[in-house]
Design a protein around this motif. Sequence first.
Motif, PDB file in Angstrom:
ATOM      1  N   ALA A 155      60.263  13.713  66.390  1.00  0.00           N
ATOM      2  CA  ALA A 155      60.146  15.075  66.613  1.00  0.00           C
ATOM      3  C   ALA A 155      61.318  15.734  65.397  1.00  0.00           C
ATOM      4  O   ALA A 155      62.001  14.942  65.055  1.00  0.00           O
ATOM      5  N   TRP A 156      61.296  16.934  65.285  1.00  0.00           N
ATOM      6  CA  TRP A 156      62.276  17.751  64.675  1.00  0.00           C
ATOM      7  C   TRP A 156      62.884  18.870  65.360  1.00  0.00           C
ATOM      8  O   TRP A 156      62.092  19.688  65.956  1.00  0.00           O
ATOM      9  N   MET A 157      64.320  18.851  65.803  1.00  0.00           N
ATOM     10  CA  MET A 157      64.617  19.578  66.671  1.00  0.00           C
ATOM     11  C   MET A 157      63.974  19.832  68.207  1.00  0.00           C
ATOM     12  O   MET A 157      63.801  20.855  68.588  1.00  0.00           O
ATOM     13  N   GLY A 158      63.473  18.658  68.564  1.00  0.00           N
ATOM     14  CA  GLY A 158      62.701  18.553  69.840  1.00  0.00           C
ATOM     15  C   GLY A 158      61.285  18.913  69.782  1.00  0.00           C
ATOM     16  O   GLY A 158      60.342  18.991  70.715  1.00  0.00           O
ATOM     17  N   GLU A 159      60.806  19.625  68.595  1.00  0.00           N
ATOM     18  CA  GLU A 159      59.549  20.117  68.339  1.00  0.00           C
ATOM     19  C   GLU A 159      58.624  18.788  67.698  1.00  0.00           C
ATOM     20  O   GLU A 159      58.936  18.125  66.674  1.00  0.00           O
ATOM     21  N   SER A 160      57.490  18.682  68.200  1.00  0.00           N
ATOM     22  CA  SER A 160      56.493  17.702  67.858  1.00  0.00           C
ATOM     23  C   SER A 160      55.340  18.130  66.897  1.00  0.00           C
ATOM     24  O   SER A 160      54.894  17.438  65.921  1.00  0.00           O
ATOM     25  N   LYS A 161      55.043  19.514  66.871  1.00  0.00           N
ATOM     26  CA  LYS A 161      54.105  20.169  65.979  1.00  0.00           C
ATOM     27  C   LYS A 161      54.363  21.592  65.993  1.00  0.00           C
ATOM     28  O   LYS A 161      54.829  22.186  66.845  1.00  0.00           O
ATOM     29  N   TRP A 162      54.149  22.193  64.629  1.00  0.00           N
ATOM     30  CA  TRP A 162      54.258  23.800  64.414  1.00  0.00           C
ATOM     31  C   TRP A 162      52.822  23.943  63.954  1.00  0.00           C
ATOM     32  O   TRP A 162      52.315  23.301  63.277  1.00  0.00           O
TER      33      TRP A 162
END
Length: 135
Positions: A42-49
């Motif tokens: 993830a990036w900064m806790g985000e798996s998908k935008w």
Amino acid sequence: VWPSLDNGDRVPARVPFRNITFEPETRTFNGDICWEEDYGTAWMGESKWSYEIVFDPTFVFVESGVIGRSMGQPHRFGVDLIYVNAAIETSLRTSLASQSTGEYLDVVREWRDSNASTGTLRMLGQVAMAVMADR
């Protein structure tokens, strides 16, 4: 300077969109950035935008849209995010040829009538003023 990916790796210089669609009639782009799928983290806790971007009729700025996130509140274009075409300076040099206040106001009115947000109008106005001052 971006924070590292959640696994400690550097964020890539370019990140591809997936699941891309574009509707020419509405100038609407849709696409996903799949952090977990493409980078295994993830990036900064985000798996998908998930992006939905609506461009103005001349593709000078993003009129509206949203970035849906896997965690947290969505980011809104025109409110949280302001995007302006980097090539605008070239077209403004032609549009503002005489450096008159009237020409400047006409350009700003055109942007306003194309649904530019207050923040977008502020940024576009700063670019236009810099172009006029540079002549």
